[in-house]
Scaffold this motif. Structure first.
Motif, PDB file in Angstrom:
ATOM      1  N   LYS A  71       0.821  -1.211   0.000  1.00  0.00           N
ATOM      2  CA  LYS A  71       0.000   0.000   0.000  1.00  0.00           C
ATOM      3  C   LYS A  71       0.856   1.263   0.000  1.00  0.00           C
ATOM      4  CE  LYS A  71      -3.186   2.669   2.909  1.00  0.00           C
ATOM      5  NZ  LYS A  71      -2.318   3.861   2.891  1.00  0.00           N
ATOM      6  N   CYS A  75      -3.975   6.880   0.235  1.00  0.00           N
ATOM      7  CA  CYS A  75      -5.229   6.204  -0.076  1.00  0.00           C
ATOM      8  C   CYS A  75      -5.758   5.550   1.190  1.00  0.00           C
ATOM      9  CB  CYS A  75      -5.069   5.169  -1.188  1.00  0.00           C
ATOM     10  SG  CYS A  75      -3.907   3.840  -0.832  1.00  0.00           S
ATOM     11  N   ASP A  90      -8.214   1.312  -5.970  1.00  0.00           N
ATOM     12  CA  ASP A  90      -7.801   2.032  -7.176  1.00  0.00           C
ATOM     13  C   ASP A  90      -6.553   1.419  -7.794  1.00  0.00           C
ATOM     14  OD1 ASP A  90      -9.897   3.747  -6.792  1.00  0.00           O
ATOM     15  OD2 ASP A  90      -8.699   5.343  -5.881  1.00  0.00           O
ATOM     16  N   TYR A  91      -5.819   0.639  -6.992  1.00  0.00           N
ATOM     17  CA  TYR A  91      -4.580   0.022  -7.463  1.00  0.00           C
ATOM     18  C   TYR A  91      -4.777  -1.448  -7.857  1.00  0.00           C
ATOM     19  CZ  TYR A  91      -2.100   4.079  -5.599  1.00  0.00           C
ATOM     20  OH  TYR A  91      -1.660   5.361  -5.350  1.00  0.00           O
ATOM     21  N   GLY A 223       2.603   0.218  -4.446  1.00  0.00           N
ATOM     22  CA  GLY A 223       1.516   0.275  -5.414  1.00  0.00           C
ATOM     23  C   GLY A 223       1.320  -0.990  -6.213  1.00  0.00           C
ATOM     24  N   ASP A 224       2.215  -1.986  -6.051  1.00  0.00           N
ATOM     25  CA  ASP A 224       2.077  -3.265  -6.742  1.00  0.00           C
ATOM     26  C   ASP A 224       1.360  -4.278  -5.844  1.00  0.00           C
ATOM     27  OD1 ASP A 224       3.463  -2.189  -8.833  1.00  0.00           O
ATOM     28  OD2 ASP A 224       5.285  -3.380  -8.546  1.00  0.00           O
ATOM     29  N   ARG A 256       1.646  -1.100 -10.670  1.00  0.00           N
ATOM     30  CA  ARG A 256       1.058   0.223 -10.444  1.00  0.00           C
ATOM     31  C   ARG A 256       0.881   1.010 -11.744  1.00  0.00           C
ATOM     32  NH1 ARG A 256       6.462   2.207  -7.231  1.00  0.00           N
ATOM     33  NH2 ARG A 256       7.752   2.678  -9.038  1.00  0.00           N
ATOM     34  N   THR A 259      -2.556   1.240 -13.450  1.00  0.00           N
ATOM     35  CA  THR A 259      -3.625   2.069 -12.885  1.00  0.00           C
ATOM     36  C   THR A 259      -3.294   3.553 -12.907  1.00  0.00           C
ATOM     37  OG1 THR A 259      -2.724   1.854 -10.626  1.00  0.00           O
ATOM     38  CG2 THR A 259      -4.305   0.176 -11.363  1.00  0.00           C
ATOM     39  N   ASP A 260      -2.170   3.919 -13.496  1.00  0.00           N
ATOM     40  CA  ASP A 260      -1.742   5.327 -13.470  1.00  0.00           C
ATOM     41  C   ASP A 260      -2.781   6.264 -14.084  1.00  0.00           C
ATOM     42  OD1 ASP A 260       0.590   5.035 -12.117  1.00  0.00           O
ATOM     43  OD2 ASP A 260       1.897   5.046 -13.872  1.00  0.00           O
ATOM     44  N   ARG A 263      -6.172   6.546 -12.166  1.00  0.00           N
ATOM     45  CA  ARG A 263      -5.962   7.212 -10.873  1.00  0.00           C
ATOM     46  C   ARG A 263      -5.724   8.704 -11.055  1.00  0.00           C
ATOM     47  NH1 ARG A 263      -1.620   6.096  -8.610  1.00  0.00           N
ATOM     48  NH2 ARG A 263      -0.669   4.475  -9.926  1.00  0.00           N
TER      49      ARG A 263
END
Length: 327
Positions: A71, A75, A90-91, A223-224, A256, A259-260, A263
């Protein structure tokens, strides 16, 4: 015909809630089986043929799914948010089944977070009696003495008069003018690490969860996320006394970069909305994620004082536990 299972276990497997909460739903008359209200605990259902509903909504037991996520800060730990704040979901695009976070990390925290639809496992992991280990890297403002480190290991009295359980506390080597610690807790009092250090007259500058139970963020950048493999899941279930009947394939993964763009689009829309509302209201929304919907997160086992992990800003890292830096 399938193998009959207890109704509360069926509801937990479907991700409706942890088993204890499922029992409360049953006794409250909120659950029907084949159109009839069922209030008797221990009632068995056939997953292949019986029709189960909760509050009039059909419930289907899905395949269990387990994700470990590194994480990022910025967020909240929830599936959705009615204020439009970024969430951990979102990720996590293209999940094969819905999942929920197990416990919480707050808006400014980084690190290891487990998500699943296995309500039974989530409840066991969060139950205070399970003493599941959670390891953090902590940058303390100032230098702790060896005697103070020993106090942290033994247990310190917090501001509410409670005394913490013994903890594994190690000083991380490095050249920093501030002490860096690796702290492993077997409990989860509200903002526990901050309060432990404050009891000794210090404050936490950075904090990051580097391990939850047997899980780390090894090979996961911030973010992964990835699906657990069978060995990891078996170890996790062993820790809380569950069998190896659940399956983890270890094939799903999210980087990640995938989702850039969405997001960024959501961030732009939020910034425009905040500009209309004013900065004060926006800041409050970002900081206060304790009131996110409780059914968005597995935390049924949490005691009133908050058996969750919601400490403050985390050290920026995308690797497994490492020695402290020179800052």
């Amino acid at each position: 015909m399938g193998t009959p299972v207890r109704l509360q276990r069926y509801l937990a497997a479907a991700g409706v809630s942890a088993r204890r909460k499922a029992e409360e739903m049953i006794t409250a008359g909120r659950v029907t089986v084949n159109g009839k209200v069922t209030t008797v605990l221990g009632t068995k259902v056939d997953p292949d043929s019986d029709q189960v509903e909760v509050d009039g909504e059909a419930v289907v037991a899905l395949d269990t799914f387990y994700v470990v996520f590194n994480k990022p800060k910025g967020c909240i730990t929830a599936v959705t948010d009615d204020r439009g704040r970024p969430t951990v979901m979102d990720y996590l695009p293209n999940l094969p089944v819905p999942v929920k976070p197990v416990g919480r990390l707050d808006f400014y925290s980084e690190g290891v977070l487990l998500l699943t639809n296995d309500g039974e496992l989530a409840a066991r992991l969060l139950a205070p009696a399970s003493h599941v280990p959670k390891t953090y890297h902590v940058k303390v403002h100032g230098q702790l003495s060896l005697d103070e480190v020993k106090l942290l290991r033994k247990g310190v009295q917090l501001d509410d008069g409670t005394i913490t359980m013994p903890a594994d506390v190690q000083v991380l080597p490095g050249e920093s003018k501030h002490t860096w610690l690796a702290i492993t807790l077997h409990e989860g009092k509200h903002r526990q690490i901050h309060r432990m250090l404050e009891a000794l007259g210090y404050r936490v500058d950075k904090l990051q969860r580097v391990a939850f139970a047997n899980l780390t963020f090894l090979d996961l950048r911030i973010g992964d996320a990835r699906e657990l493999d069978q060995h990891e899941l078996n170890e996790l279930r062993d820790m809380v006394g569950l069998d190896h009947s659940a399956v983890a394939r270890g094939t799903w993964r999210s980087d990640r970069e995938a989702t850039d763009m969405p997001r960024r689009a959501r961030a732009k829309a939020r910034a425009e909305a905040e500009a209309e509302r004013g900065p004060d209201d926006a800041d409050l929304d970002m900081i206060a994620d304790e009131d996110s919907p409780r059914d968005e997160v597995f935390d049924d086992a949490a005691p009133p004082d908050g058996d969750r992990d919601d400490d403050a800003p985390a050290a920026r890292s995308s690797r497994a536990p490492v020695a402290r830096g020179s800052s």
